[in-house]
Design a protein around this motif. Sequence first.
Motif, PDB file in Angstrom:
ATOM      1  N   MET A 178       0.845  -1.197   0.000  1.00  0.00           N
ATOM      2  CA  MET A 178       0.000   0.000   0.000  1.00  0.00           C
ATOM      3  C   MET A 178       0.879   1.246   0.000  1.00  0.00           C
ATOM      4  SD  MET A 178      -3.035   0.892   2.642  1.00  0.00           S
ATOM      5  CE  MET A 178      -1.919   0.918   4.015  1.00  0.00           C
ATOM      6  N   ILE A 211       0.839   4.398   6.484  1.00  0.00           N
ATOM      7  CA  ILE A 211       1.881   3.618   5.814  1.00  0.00           C
ATOM      8  C   ILE A 211       2.690   2.848   6.847  1.00  0.00           C
ATOM      9  CG2 ILE A 211       4.031   3.838   4.525  1.00  0.00           C
ATOM     10  CD1 ILE A 211       2.597   6.167   3.015  1.00  0.00           C
ATOM     11  N   GLY A 264       6.729   3.468   0.642  1.00  0.00           N
ATOM     12  CA  GLY A 264       5.558   2.636   0.863  1.00  0.00           C
ATOM     13  C   GLY A 264       5.980   1.177   0.784  1.00  0.00           C
ATOM     14  N   PRO A 265       5.306   0.400  -0.050  1.00  0.00           N
ATOM     15  CA  PRO A 265       5.627  -1.021  -0.113  1.00  0.00           C
ATOM     16  C   PRO A 265       6.827  -1.303  -1.020  1.00  0.00           C
ATOM     17  CG  PRO A 265       3.820  -0.525  -1.570  1.00  0.00           C
ATOM     18  CD  PRO A 265       4.205   0.759  -0.929  1.00  0.00           C
ATOM     19  N   GLN A 276       5.449  10.683 -20.555  1.00  0.00           N
ATOM     20  CA  GLN A 276       4.848  11.261 -19.354  1.00  0.00           C
ATOM     21  C   GLN A 276       4.246  12.629 -19.635  1.00  0.00           C
ATOM     22  OE1 GLN A 276       7.536  10.975 -16.057  1.00  0.00           O
ATOM     23  NE2 GLN A 276       7.465   8.764 -16.183  1.00  0.00           N
ATOM     24  N   LEU A 336       0.713   9.973 -21.925  1.00  0.00           N
ATOM     25  CA  LEU A 336      -0.153   9.463 -20.870  1.00  0.00           C
ATOM     26  C   LEU A 336      -0.600  10.614 -19.987  1.00  0.00           C
ATOM     27  CD1 LEU A 336       2.059   6.455 -19.732  1.00  0.00           C
ATOM     28  CD2 LEU A 336      -0.134   6.247 -20.881  1.00  0.00           C
ATOM     29  N   ILE A 337      -1.736  10.395 -19.322  1.00  0.00           N
ATOM     30  CA  ILE A 337      -2.128  11.281 -18.230  1.00  0.00           C
ATOM     31  C   ILE A 337      -1.754  10.531 -16.968  1.00  0.00           C
ATOM     32  CG2 ILE A 337      -4.038  12.479 -17.136  1.00  0.00           C
ATOM     33  CD1 ILE A 337      -4.313  13.531 -19.741  1.00  0.00           C
ATOM     34  N   ASN A 350      -2.045  10.795 -13.829  1.00  0.00           N
ATOM     35  CA  ASN A 350      -2.973  10.567 -12.731  1.00  0.00           C
ATOM     36  C   ASN A 350      -4.213   9.775 -13.135  1.00  0.00           C
ATOM     37  OD1 ASN A 350      -1.560  11.763 -10.617  1.00  0.00           O
ATOM     38  ND2 ASN A 350      -2.259  13.798 -11.182  1.00  0.00           N
ATOM     39  N   PHE A 351      -4.359   9.518 -14.423  1.00  0.00           N
ATOM     40  CA  PHE A 351      -5.503   8.722 -14.871  1.00  0.00           C
ATOM     41  C   PHE A 351      -5.187   7.239 -14.703  1.00  0.00           C
ATOM     42  CE2 PHE A 351      -8.138  11.395 -18.130  1.00  0.00           C
ATOM     43  CZ  PHE A 351      -8.400  12.318 -17.143  1.00  0.00           C
ATOM     44  N   ASN A 396      -6.281   5.734 -19.862  1.00  0.00           N
ATOM     45  CA  ASN A 396      -5.164   6.025 -20.752  1.00  0.00           C
ATOM     46  C   ASN A 396      -5.204   5.186 -22.019  1.00  0.00           C
ATOM     47  OD1 ASN A 396      -3.211   8.102 -19.869  1.00  0.00           O
ATOM     48  ND2 ASN A 396      -3.256   6.924 -17.968  1.00  0.00           N
ATOM     49  N   ASN A 454       1.925   4.928 -11.456  1.00  0.00           N
ATOM     50  CA  ASN A 454       2.381   3.852 -10.586  1.00  0.00           C
ATOM     51  C   ASN A 454       2.979   2.670 -11.347  1.00  0.00           C
ATOM     52  OD1 ASN A 454       1.620   5.247  -8.295  1.00  0.00           O
ATOM     53  ND2 ASN A 454      -0.472   4.441  -8.372  1.00  0.00           N
TER      54      ASN A 454
END
Lengths: 368, 522
Positions: free
Chosen positions: A1, A360, B27-28, B357, B361-362, B364-365, B370, B417
Amino acid sequence: MDKMPKWADIALIPFLNLLIAFVLSGLVIFAIGENPFKALMTMIDGAFGSTYGWGYTLYYTTNFIFTGLAVSIAFKAAMFNIGGEGQAMIGGLGVGIACLFIPAVLMPHWTIALVFAMIAGAIFGAGWALIPAYLQAKRGSHVVITTIMFNFIATALMGYLLIGPLKLKSAQESASASFPDVTNLPTLHEVLAPLGISFSKSAPANVSLFIALAMCVVVYLLMNRSRLGYEIRAFGESPTASVYAGISPTKIIIIAMMLSGAISGLMAINATMGQHERLILNAVEGAGFIGIAVALMGRNHPFGVLLAALLFGFLYQGGSELSLWSKIPRELIVVIQGLVILFTGALDNMVRMPVERMFIAAAKRKDA
Amino acid sequence: MVGAKTEGQQATVAPAIELRGISKAFGPVQANKDISISVQPGTIHGIIGENGAGKSTLMSILYGFYKADEGQIFIHGKETQIPDSQAAIRAGIGMVFQHFKLVENFSVLENVILGVEDGAMLRPSLAKARKSLKALADEYELHVDPEALIENLGVGSQQRVEILKALYREADILILDEPTGVLTPAEADHLFRILNGLRDQGKTIILITHKLREIMEITNTVSVMRRGEMTATVKTKDTNPEELAELMVGRKVLLRVDKVPAQPGEKVLDIKDLHMVDDHGVERLKGINLNVRAGEILGIAGVSGNGQSELMEVLGGYASATGEIRVNGDPIDLTGKYSDGRSRRERGIAHVPEDRQEHGLIMNFPAWQNVAFGYHHSEEYQKNALLMDNKKMVEIAQDKMDRFDVRPPLPGLAAKNFSGGNQQKIVVAREIERNPDLLLVGQPTRGVDIGAIEFIHKQIIGLRDQGKAVLLVSVELEEILSLSDRIAVMFDGHIMGEHLPDQTDERELGLLMAGVTGEGDR
């Protein structure tokens, strides 16, 4: 996450923001020697304790839904429409002209009058946004600057019209003649009476509330399900990518601003047509600016806007009750509203970042 | 470790940089996992790895942009905390970024002293900098006119200014992030001479790159990173490109592209005397004549900034131009209403843009939005006259992502991401699957890992084999040479000449890229 769960984003963070704002407000009230808990109770009771209170709260809420939605649409296209105030004023002019000058034979019933008024209000509001939009799209004049200027122009124009051409000659104040009776919108009292619910007669909330709620759904569908909404969002996220995809920036800027102006203009069916029933100066009462805070707090989502509008409706109504029933001055109400705007809008990241880190860290501990 | 002469002192000389057990997670995502590395002073140490392997994160920790979750940093044997870039500079670390951090309309001198002025008045600082720049220039072959404005300098010179900036701040450890990405082969050679000079003067250099050739040519030692871990550190003379590539990817890699000879057909794209002037009034395209036939790949080589991007923009429909472009024999609109991206797509032109980028692509979409991007008018995405069919869009995206091996295959995940290679796969899937007559491809493998490069190259060649025309622009000569059926070189808005890939080499193309002609090209 890699981020926090969605519920925390849409519910927990705004709640914490509000909590801080209220605690600080409480401290200020305490500092001037009043009891903050009593003050809060007065506000809640004033806004929700009676159908009269509800009637005012919902009236303000309706205004803020329109202006909040208006700001959020422009936001999605990465434009900051500060001109909601002026667009709503001019929308009011459109509504007023429709109510005053469309012959009675064409408007046999209030529903038809409402349709005319909505069309006129939307067109006038959109028209008032068109000029800044055009200047932004074609000349690169920043829309923030031009819409602020257009607020002043709108005020001046309304002032001129209401002491000049549209003024009711026999009256002292700067206002137009009253609208014909057929254009008067049913209040919630009249709407709810057949259902056996008794609602305060003197509260201004009226059927415009349902138009506002419907607008939330329409805006949701427009932004998330329609091609135009897709293009507006794409442009707002990345103008360069939009050009690559064949989306015209000029078109999107102008359409998004006009939609924004149109919805601001629709606010007038609530204030001008539903409440004042004639054209007056300052029928908007700052709702255009509150719309910015509402959109920010509602995360530019129609249903977020709805909730935020209700909150600000409460603050408006509860605030005026507070100044009526306590020694807390009217100015302090503005301070409380300011603190809410500050913490929900401007200082959002102050709460967001620690909370995000917390989530987190918690997720990592679970993984480990 | 450098060579025989330091072998004896090795025990007494502390490493210039030593990292012990550095870990960093976002994060992960474990960007760096227990990384230990030791760089001897006076050496050039290469760090190589695919995109997303964690090279940049590691260097950002060293330069104080990120704080490591765990681990220690030792500079010249002393444990050092680097909370911000000021601390890194104080510790003698200088960084030359891939994207230069220069003020365009300042002079070289003004850029060099920016942030380290001696007082409120500029004049004494400038005088001091002028003197020390001259000394540095003589010492390291770093010649740049101190009074020139940055915007008037070529990329090679701008990079030298970045190096001067670091040296002026008395850096003795220099980190260069992908320094040759924007350079011609000749400019790269010049840079290597400078780096060699710096090493001979005792500076320590860390070179981050994904180009195996550079590693082999200039480094003393090389560390390979894969998925956040340091998989190997070897002496350069004891290794070879194949071994390094395998270490990077974790499996055997084909460095060459397999393809059958082209079967060119009719002219799909025909460009005649194309001129283009940009927003600043600079003429970017100065009479381009080109054609691409069905079933062939025309590669355009050149150093970036010589008009290739502008050519793609004109063809893709987001810049206007004068001249004539015919697609399948019919002219396309170059200035008017039908010169936008949507009209181009309707004429059968698909476009994998250079900068995915910024344009492709967008970020945040989510992926599914996309995948429809640019083709969102097409019939299949509409539910009725008012609404789009979101469910169908997700299904189509899922299908394309599965077939193009986009990882992770989640249509709901935002584009930002995905890794660079998977982002590119999304764009390539979207454009190729439209079955275009002409595919425009700009820098198809920039910032893309080796595994995905293979896949994307195969897709492009597959499209060619179906009889489609492909126009490829790339600054990677190797890519141009291995993919193209014909090669055109662009310099300063002109086509310098055309060659067949098997009748030319990097040296000849390199000369053309630098604007040198007259070596018997037709």
